[in-house]
Design an enzyme around this catalytic site. Sequence first.
Site, mmCIF file in Angstrom:
data_model
loop_
_atom_site.group_PDB
_atom_site.id
_atom_site.type_symbol
_atom_site.label_atom_id
_atom_site.label_comp_id
_atom_site.label_asym_id
_atom_site.label_seq_id
_atom_site.Cartn_x
_atom_site.Cartn_y
_atom_site.Cartn_z
ATOM 1 N N ARG A 61 12.758 8.838 15.539
ATOM 2 C CA ARG A 61 13.329 9.858 14.650
ATOM 3 C C ARG A 61 14.225 10.805 15.450
ATOM 4 O O ARG A 61 14.059 10.940 16.662
ATOM 5 C CB ARG A 61 12.272 10.752 14.013
ATOM 6 C CG ARG A 61 10.966 10.146 13.667
ATOM 7 C CD ARG A 61 10.149 11.093 12.819
ATOM 8 N NE ARG A 61 9.085 11.762 13.551
ATOM 9 C CZ ARG A 61 8.271 12.656 13.017
ATOM 10 N NH1 ARG A 61 8.412 13.018 11.757
ATOM 11 N NH2 ARG A 61 7.311 13.199 13.727
ATOM 12 N N ASP A 112 -3.501 16.401 8.915
ATOM 13 C CA ASP A 112 -2.418 17.352 8.713
ATOM 14 C C ASP A 112 -2.984 18.748 8.956
ATOM 15 O O ASP A 112 -4.208 18.937 8.956
ATOM 16 C CB ASP A 112 -1.869 17.232 7.285
ATOM 17 C CG ASP A 112 -0.783 16.166 7.210
ATOM 18 O OD1 ASP A 112 -0.033 16.007 8.192
ATOM 19 O OD2 ASP A 112 -0.679 15.500 6.160
ATOM 20 N N ARG A 163 0.819 -1.216 0.000
ATOM 21 C CA ARG A 163 0.000 0.000 0.000
ATOM 22 C C ARG A 163 0.860 1.276 0.000
ATOM 23 O O ARG A 163 0.355 2.372 -0.085
ATOM 24 C CB ARG A 163 -0.928 0.016 1.230
ATOM 25 C CG ARG A 163 -1.913 -1.150 1.253
ATOM 26 C CD ARG A 163 -3.040 -0.911 2.233
ATOM 27 N NE ARG A 163 -2.589 -0.815 3.613
ATOM 28 C CZ ARG A 163 -2.447 -1.858 4.436
ATOM 29 N NH1 ARG A 163 -2.730 -3.073 3.985
ATOM 30 N NH2 ARG A 163 -2.057 -1.697 5.676
HETATM 31 C C1 LIG Z 1 4.202 14.276 15.825
HETATM 32 C C2 LIG Z 1 3.310 14.996 14.857
HETATM 33 C C3 LIG Z 1 3.857 15.643 13.770
HETATM 34 C C4 LIG Z 1 3.035 16.321 12.868
HETATM 35 N N1 LIG Z 1 3.598 16.924 11.789
HETATM 36 C C5 LIG Z 1 2.819 17.551 10.896
HETATM 37 C C6 LIG Z 1 3.382 18.139 9.729
HETATM 38 O O1 LIG Z 1 4.584 18.074 9.475
HETATM 39 N N2 LIG Z 1 2.549 18.792 8.873
HETATM 40 C C7 LIG Z 1 1.188 18.878 9.094
HETATM 41 O O2 LIG Z 1 0.474 19.482 8.278
HETATM 42 N N3 LIG Z 1 0.642 18.343 10.196
HETATM 43 C C8 LIG Z 1 1.409 17.675 11.104
HETATM 44 N N4 LIG Z 1 0.847 17.121 12.230
HETATM 45 C C9 LIG Z 1 -0.596 17.305 12.476
HETATM 46 C C10 LIG Z 1 -0.885 18.614 13.244
HETATM 47 O O3 LIG Z 1 -0.282 18.549 14.517
HETATM 48 C C11 LIG Z 1 -2.408 18.765 13.376
HETATM 49 O O4 LIG Z 1 -2.975 18.890 12.096
HETATM 50 C C12 LIG Z 1 -2.851 19.984 14.153
HETATM 51 O O5 LIG Z 1 -2.211 20.068 15.386
HETATM 52 C C13 LIG Z 1 -4.344 19.879 14.374
HETATM 53 O O6 LIG Z 1 -4.804 21.033 15.025
HETATM 54 P P1 LIG Z 1 -6.063 20.967 15.979
HETATM 55 O O7 LIG Z 1 -6.468 22.362 16.237
HETATM 56 O O8 LIG Z 1 -7.072 20.045 15.410
HETATM 57 O O9 LIG Z 1 -5.555 20.234 17.297
HETATM 58 P P2 LIG Z 1 -4.534 20.675 18.431
HETATM 59 O O10 LIG Z 1 -3.325 21.273 17.839
HETATM 60 O O11 LIG Z 1 -4.369 19.512 19.327
HETATM 61 O O12 LIG Z 1 -5.326 21.822 19.198
HETATM 62 C C14 LIG Z 1 -6.312 21.533 20.148
HETATM 63 C C15 LIG Z 1 -6.197 22.559 21.263
HETATM 64 O O13 LIG Z 1 -7.290 22.380 22.169
HETATM 65 C C16 LIG Z 1 -6.805 22.522 23.492
HETATM 66 N N5 LIG Z 1 -7.739 21.830 24.361
HETATM 67 C C17 LIG Z 1 -7.892 20.501 24.532
HETATM 68 N N6 LIG Z 1 -8.889 20.248 25.405
HETATM 69 C C18 LIG Z 1 -9.369 21.443 25.793
HETATM 70 C C19 LIG Z 1 -10.406 21.837 26.671
HETATM 71 N N7 LIG Z 1 -11.147 20.937 27.333
HETATM 72 N N8 LIG Z 1 -10.644 23.147 26.865
HETATM 73 C C20 LIG Z 1 -9.894 24.100 26.204
HETATM 74 N N9 LIG Z 1 -8.887 23.785 25.349
HETATM 75 C C21 LIG Z 1 -8.649 22.465 25.146
HETATM 76 C C22 LIG Z 1 -5.430 21.893 23.424
HETATM 77 O O14 LIG Z 1 -4.623 22.332 24.521
HETATM 78 C C23 LIG Z 1 -4.931 22.383 22.083
HETATM 79 O O15 LIG Z 1 -4.287 23.630 22.186
HETATM 80 C C24 LIG Z 1 1.641 16.378 13.094
HETATM 81 C C25 LIG Z 1 1.084 15.713 14.195
HETATM 82 C C26 LIG Z 1 1.904 15.000 15.044
HETATM 83 C C27 LIG Z 1 1.273 14.223 16.158
#
Ligand SMILES: Cc1cc2nc3c(=O)[nH]c(=O)nc-3n(C[C@H](O)[C@H](O)[C@H](O)COP(=O)(O)OP(=O)(O)OC[C@H]3O[C@@H](n4cnc5c(N)ncnc54)[C@H](O)[C@@H]3O)c2cc1C
Length: 360
Positions: A272, A347, A157
């Site tokens: 990594r 992402d 895949r």
């Molecule tokens: C190791 C790793 C590497 C990555 N690398 C890439 C990359 O190279 N390129 C890419 O495009 N994407 C990457 N990603 C994906 C990227 O991290 C996510 O797309 C992005 O963080 C998603 O944003 P979000 O707002 O959905 O979630 P989050 O970034 O998790 O934001 C959620 C927020 O809500 C807050 N929160 C949680 N619960 C509560 C609550 N009860 N009350 C108030 N606040 C709360 C948290 O503290 C956080 O700040 C990676 C992910 C990982 C795990």
Amino acid sequence: MTNVDVVVAGAGIWGSTLARRFAEKGMRTLVLERRSAVGGNVRCETDPESGIEVHTYGSHIFHTSIPEVWQFVNRFVTFNGYQHKVLARHKGKTYFLPLGLALINGFFGTELKPSEVPGFMADEAHSSRLFDAFFRGYTSKQWGRSPEDIDPSIIKRVPVRASYDVNYFNDCNQGIPLGGYNSLFDRLLDHPLITVKCSQRVCFKGGAFMVGPDALPNIPVYYSGPIDELFGYKFGELPWRTLRFETEKMNIADYQGTSVVNYTDAEVPYTRIHEFKHYHPEQKDVMALEKTIVMREYSAAWKRGDEPYYPVDNAASRLLLEAYQAEAAKIKNLVVGGRLGAYRYFDMDKSIAAALSIEI
Ligand SMILES: Cc1cc2nc3c(=O)[nH]c(=O)nc-3n(C[C@H](O)[C@H](O)[C@H](O)COP(=O)(O)OP(=O)(O)OC[C@H]3O[C@@H](n4cnc5c(N)ncnc54)[C@H](O)[C@@H]3O)c2cc1C
């Protein structure tokens, strides 16, 4: 908390994009963030001594082929044009990922031409050697399973590139914000109708949204925290993989010559090594410094209190997710999203696209 039209719980990229859209629609928007700073997992810290931008939650490279997303982020920041390449270290040798001519010819010592790749890969002896060297050990560390339990058919895949293109992503737009990722969030949230409050956790108790002892007013809540946590884990915990990061500052200009090296052998405990200065080749003074910062990444099973990173997709977790989604659907005025709310790996661009597609 009066005089507010909408609450956004979580200031990651999903919540911050939504907050901006609400404000631009003229809605008074309150952003409540559990952590002490905005940005979610894209948050970075700049090392005061060297000026190196450290990606606190692991390397983040912005890449997208969605025109609306690229247009949206470029309203707030300019990207530096960084193109991501990932190297793989196996048995003391270094190879170029992804699976393409550079990796195949480097590993087998061949000089295959593009047209010969499909036939070469169709031979089970070749694909299984590649699987054992680059996928078996890495996948077992990433998902906490024994190397013998990793299904060799996964290599079928994995897309194979019949070219020497070693750009890790296929997207036409890519880069790192010139002023760093935090500047993206600072600008997204910089609007007279947005109020941000950090260190505020939103929960749902006794039929109401609460922040500490205070009930939120009866207005729409857009929540991007973990969906199981919102309901006090009443049906059980959704399984995640967590990561542990070990950061080391070194008095040398360059440790590994690139931003990310994957360690594919099961015996090496980390998955990594990130070296952050390579994300900003335009920062000539930082590049020239006899200082660098590396981060070793270790994967482990998640337990309550750990940061959740990768959702574990299986039949049981899908059932559990459905139970929580049904519970969320019963609450008027609640929209759950983002990676934690949706329990999906997104992402950054997909998270923004999801936030842009919500009807408001
Ligand atoms: C190791 C790793 C590497 C990555 N690398 C890439 C990359 O190279 N390129 C890419 O495009 N994407 C990457 N990603 C994906 C990227 O991290 C996510 O797309 C992005 O963080 C998603 O944003 P979000 O707002 O959905 O979630 P989050 O970034 O998790 O934001 C959620 C927020 O809500 C807050 N929160 C949680 N619960 C509560 C609550 N009860 N009350 C108030 N606040 C709360 C948290 O503290 C956080 O700040 C990676 C992910 C990982 C795990």
